[in-house]
Design an enzyme around this catalytic site. Structure first.
Site, PDB file in Angstrom:
ATOM      1  CB  CYS A 169      97.446  66.533  91.150  1.00 25.89           C
ATOM      2  SG  CYS A 169      97.631  64.852  90.406  1.00 25.89           S
ATOM      3  CG  ASP A 170     101.022  62.209  93.255  1.00 27.37           C
ATOM      4  OD1 ASP A 170     100.447  62.262  92.289  1.00 27.37           O
ATOM      5  OD2 ASP A 170     101.447  61.398  94.200  1.00 27.37           O
ATOM      6  CE1 TYR A 264      95.061  58.367  87.256  1.00 29.21           C
ATOM      7  CE2 TYR A 264      96.872  60.128  87.353  1.00 29.21           C
ATOM      8  CZ  TYR A 264      96.264  59.017  87.771  1.00 29.21           C
ATOM      9  OH  TYR A 264      96.785  58.615  89.159  1.00 29.21           O
ATOM     10  NE  ARG A 284      97.929  51.426  91.104  1.00 33.54           N
ATOM     11  CZ  ARG A 284      99.505  51.335  91.487  1.00 33.54           C
ATOM     12  NH1 ARG A 284      99.791  50.357  91.169  1.00 33.54           N
ATOM     13  NH2 ARG A 284      99.991  52.296  92.323  1.00 33.54           N
TER      14      ARG A 284
HETATM   15  P1  NAD Z   1      94.497  54.805 102.350  1.00 37.55           P
HETATM   16  O1  NAD Z   1      93.145  54.095 102.594  1.00 37.55           O
HETATM   17  O2  NAD Z   1      95.701  53.757 102.604  1.00 37.55           O
HETATM   18  O3  NAD Z   1      94.581  55.910 103.485  1.00 37.55           O
HETATM   19  C1  NAD Z   1      93.511  56.804 103.561  1.00 37.55           C
HETATM   20  C2  NAD Z   1      93.141  56.754 105.177  1.00 37.55           C
HETATM   21  O4  NAD Z   1      92.238  57.996 105.400  1.00 37.55           O
HETATM   22  C3  NAD Z   1      92.673  55.621 105.801  1.00 37.55           C
HETATM   23  O5  NAD Z   1      93.435  55.247 106.737  1.00 37.55           O
HETATM   24  C4  NAD Z   1      91.235  55.876 106.148  1.00 37.55           C
HETATM   25  O6  NAD Z   1      90.836  55.001 107.359  1.00 37.55           O
HETATM   26  C5  NAD Z   1      91.176  57.426 106.264  1.00 37.55           C
HETATM   27  N1  NAD Z   1      90.113  57.932 106.430  1.00 37.55           N
HETATM   28  C6  NAD Z   1      88.988  57.873 105.634  1.00 37.55           C
HETATM   29  N2  NAD Z   1      87.861  58.443 105.846  1.00 37.55           N
HETATM   30  C7  NAD Z   1      88.572  59.498 106.654  1.00 37.55           C
HETATM   31  C8  NAD Z   1      87.880  60.631 107.301  1.00 37.55           C
HETATM   32  N3  NAD Z   1      86.478  60.955 107.144  1.00 37.55           N
HETATM   33  N4  NAD Z   1      88.580  61.188 108.343  1.00 37.55           N
HETATM   34  C9  NAD Z   1      89.626  60.894 108.733  1.00 37.55           C
HETATM   35  N5  NAD Z   1      90.336  59.756 107.980  1.00 37.55           N
HETATM   36  C10 NAD Z   1      89.662  58.967 107.225  1.00 37.55           C
HETATM   37  O7  NAD Z   1      94.658  55.675 100.987  1.00 37.55           O
HETATM   38  P2  NAD Z   1      96.150  55.966 100.284  1.00 37.55           P
HETATM   39  O8  NAD Z   1      96.172  55.105  99.095  1.00 37.55           O
HETATM   40  O9  NAD Z   1      97.006  56.021 101.129  1.00 37.55           O
HETATM   41  O10 NAD Z   1      95.394  57.506  99.609  1.00 37.55           O
HETATM   42  C11 NAD Z   1      95.215  58.256 100.493  1.00 37.55           C
HETATM   43  C12 NAD Z   1      94.626  59.556  99.495  1.00 37.55           C
HETATM   44  O11 NAD Z   1      95.606  60.097  98.884  1.00 37.55           O
HETATM   45  C13 NAD Z   1      93.583  58.871  98.700  1.00 37.55           C
HETATM   46  O12 NAD Z   1      92.585  59.798  98.726  1.00 37.55           O
HETATM   47  C14 NAD Z   1      94.344  59.066  97.504  1.00 37.55           C
HETATM   48  O13 NAD Z   1      93.307  58.799  96.352  1.00 37.55           O
HETATM   49  C15 NAD Z   1      95.130  60.042  97.427  1.00 37.55           C
HETATM   50  N6  NAD Z   1      96.091  60.267  96.607  1.00 37.55           N
HETATM   51  C16 NAD Z   1      96.161  61.421  96.024  1.00 37.55           C
HETATM   52  C17 NAD Z   1      97.283  61.769  95.089  1.00 37.55           C
HETATM   53  C18 NAD Z   1      97.340  63.109  94.266  1.00 37.55           C
HETATM   54  O14 NAD Z   1      98.455  63.522  93.934  1.00 37.55           O
HETATM   55  N7  NAD Z   1      96.410  64.146  94.570  1.00 37.55           N
HETATM   56  C19 NAD Z   1      98.099  61.138  94.738  1.00 37.55           C
HETATM   57  C20 NAD Z   1      98.105  59.571  95.265  1.00 37.55           C
HETATM   58  C21 NAD Z   1      97.095  59.353  96.246  1.00 37.55           C
HETATM   59  C1  LMR Z   2      97.906  55.039  94.010  1.00 38.30           C
HETATM   60  O1  LMR Z   2      98.895  54.516  93.713  1.00 38.30           O
HETATM   61  O2  LMR Z   2      96.954  54.616  94.716  1.00 38.30           O
HETATM   62  C2  LMR Z   2      97.757  56.358  93.183  1.00 38.30           C
HETATM   63  O3  LMR Z   2      98.907  56.924  93.315  1.00 38.30           O
HETATM   64  C3  LMR Z   2      96.847  56.224  91.855  1.00 38.30           C
HETATM   65  C4  LMR Z   2      97.271  54.900  91.346  1.00 38.30           C
HETATM   66  O4  LMR Z   2      96.411  54.255  90.973  1.00 38.30           O
HETATM   67  O5  LMR Z   2      98.250  54.456  91.368  1.00 38.30           O
END
Ligand code: NAD
Ligand code: LMR
Length: 441
Positions: A169-170, A264, A284
């Site tokens: 997680c970031d 969180y 959000r």
């Molecule tokens: P986004 O919707 O822009 O991108 C996600 C991509 O995944 C989309 O292009 C979608 O088509 C693709 N996808 C969905 N199911 C898939 C599958 N089965 N196989 C391949 N590709 C698939 O979302 P985002 O806002 O860029 O976030 C991406 C992920 O990163 C989310 O899960 C978000 O919650 C996560 N995130 C994690 C952290 C962390 O620290 N852990 C922080 C920020 C975001």
């Molecule tokens: C995002 O921007 O989607 C994530 O970093 C979590 C959030 O709600 O901002």
């Protein structure tokens, strides 16, 4: 140094350009032979991929770049899969956030009923990605950011216990950057102790390279300002809603003043405040669609239309920052110390061994080795026991197709007031998630 081959799963993610820019910035430390993008939505991925193709041609023409929706092409001959998928995309995130609000319950991406719904969607897709990796590149590692990381990590522990997957997680990285501003240090100079679950933890120590302890100094600042700092320290958590969250850390600290809280925890300690301050018409998800998603995709379309890339079109954010450190730690056995989500097994001495916890780890070529954080106080432990039970019930519900366990998970969540509300919410969430959740009986 051996050149690495990488696939980014969720190639169409708003974070993909940031990760690619980060990788390009670190080629001296982490050289790359092949970079592939993989997504199950070709249109979405195509927009970013076409722009990144131009960026790579300009900045690193030696890297073999490609993008695909074919799992075999994506996962063959790779060393790492960097995964950040969002099952159901923003359309479903919006529902996760808006449906609970109808019942007076908070709606959030990873916490409460929204996070539970998202977890039930993510598990199957994450297991599918792991299986592709194990089939086509059995020696590769998956570095997973896909949310909700706590539920995904528990699903990996239960369903693919031997898989080489690291969940991370970031948020702690972003908050540590803010702490470093407060005490006028660089984040890399600081070593921390921390315990908790993902999006649910506390810092117990923040030290510099000489071993000086800054916990009290940072606590004093946070008691007054939360994690709000004067200088822009973050490219990612800067929107209005995030500023309020950084500030609210002040009230989180007031409840349990000995340790520094993860932001969180606001959703568990002040759910009534969160609901009162929510706009059920604009959550959000709407803020991200109008903000980060629009910026990233507009920038990509502009690069493709003009055929040229300018520095600043894509940003490196928190999300990308430590992914390279982690990949390097595994590829070159660097022994880097990082916060990761791992099976407890005694790292938190008085907490259940089979919980997926977030603690500092030393990372080398055989993966993360958790560092013991000792015993934790009753308040923190009580909260964690309740939350980890929710996460475990969700994974059990997914595996068994159990309506009863999902109802229990929602009932047990500190964000939901009663079993009655939990049931009403569950029935509506089932309706809108039919395409993604297993059938519950
Ligand atoms: P986004 O919707 O822009 O991108 C996600 C991509 O995944 C989309 O292009 C979608 O088509 C693709 N996808 C969905 N199911 C898939 C599958 N089965 N196989 C391949 N590709 C698939 O979302 P985002 O806002 O860029 O976030 C991406 C992920 O990163 C989310 O899960 C978000 O919650 C996560 N995130 C994690 C952290 C962390 O620290 N852990 C922080 C920020 C975001
Ligand atoms: C995002 O921007 O989607 C994530 O970093 C979590 C959030 O709600 O901002």
């Amino acid at each position: 140094m051996k050149k690495q081959s990488i696939v980014i799963a969720g190639g169409g993610s708003t974070y993909t350009p940031g990760i690619v820019m980060m990788l390009l910035d670190n080629l001296d430390k982490f050289p790359i032979a092949t970079l592939k993008l993989y997504d199950n939505d070709p249109e979405r991925q195509g927009v970013l991929a076409k722009a990144l193709e131009l960026v790579l041609k300009e900045k690193a023409p030696d890297i073999a770049f490609s993008y695909t929706t074919d799992p075999r092409e994506a996962f063959e001959n790779i060393d790492f899969c960097m995964a950040h998928i969002r099952t159901g995309q923003y359309r479903m995130r919006e529902l996760d956030e808006k449906i609970p609000l109808k019942y007076g319950v908070l709606g959030q991406e990873t916490c409460g009923p929204g996070g539970i719904a998202y977890g039930m969607r993510s598990i199957g897709d994450m297991i599918e990605l792991i299986d592709y990796m194990e089939k086509y590149s059995p020696n590769a590692w998956m570095l997973n950011y896909s949310n909700p990381a706590a539920i995904v990590a528990e699903a990996c522990r239960v369903l693919r216990p031997k898989a080489k997957v690291i969940n991370m997680c970031d948020m702690p990285v972003g908050t540590l950057r803010r702490m470093s501003q407060i005490i006028h240090k660089e984040p890399k100079e600081l070593t921390v102790n921390y315990f908790g679950l993902n999006h649910f933890g506390w810092w117990t120590s923040v030290r510099d390279t000489e071993g000086h302890e800054y916990l009290s100094e940072i606590r004093e600042y946070v008691a007054e300002h939360g994690y709000l700092t004067q200088i822009e320290v973050d490219t990612q958590h800067m929107d209005q809603s995030w500023q309020e969250t950084h500030k609210k850390a002040k009230d989180l600290l007031a409840v349990a003043p000995e340790f520094l809280p993860n932001t969180y925890l606001k959703y568990y300690l002040y759910p009534d405040y969160v609901v009162e301050h929510a706009n059920p018409e604009y959550t959000r998800a709407n803020e991200v669609m109008a903000g980060r998603e629009k910026q990233v995709f507009d920038a990509a379309r502009k690069i493709v239309a003009t055929g040229s890339f300018r520095e600043g079109d894509f940003h490196i954010d928190n999300h990308a920052l430590f992914i390279v450190d982690l990949a390097r730690a595994i590829a070159f056995n660097t022994g880097e110390r990082m916060l990761l989500i791992v099976e407890n097994n005694g790292a938190i001495a008085n907490f259940r061994a089979d919980a997926m916890v977030e603690v500092p780890c030393i990372v080398g070529s055989s993966g993360p080795e958790p560092l013991c954080q000792g015993t934790i106080p009753t308040f923190h432990r009580g909260m964690m026991e309740q939350q980890v039970a929710v996460e475990k019930l969700i994974v059990e519900a997914w595996v068994e197709g159990s309506y009863q366990k999902m109802w229990q998970a929602l009932t047990l969540s500190k964000t939901v007031p009663s079993a009655k509300v939990a049931k009403e919410l569950l029935d509506e969430l089932i309706e809108v998630n039919r395409e993604f959740w297993p059938e519950l009986h």
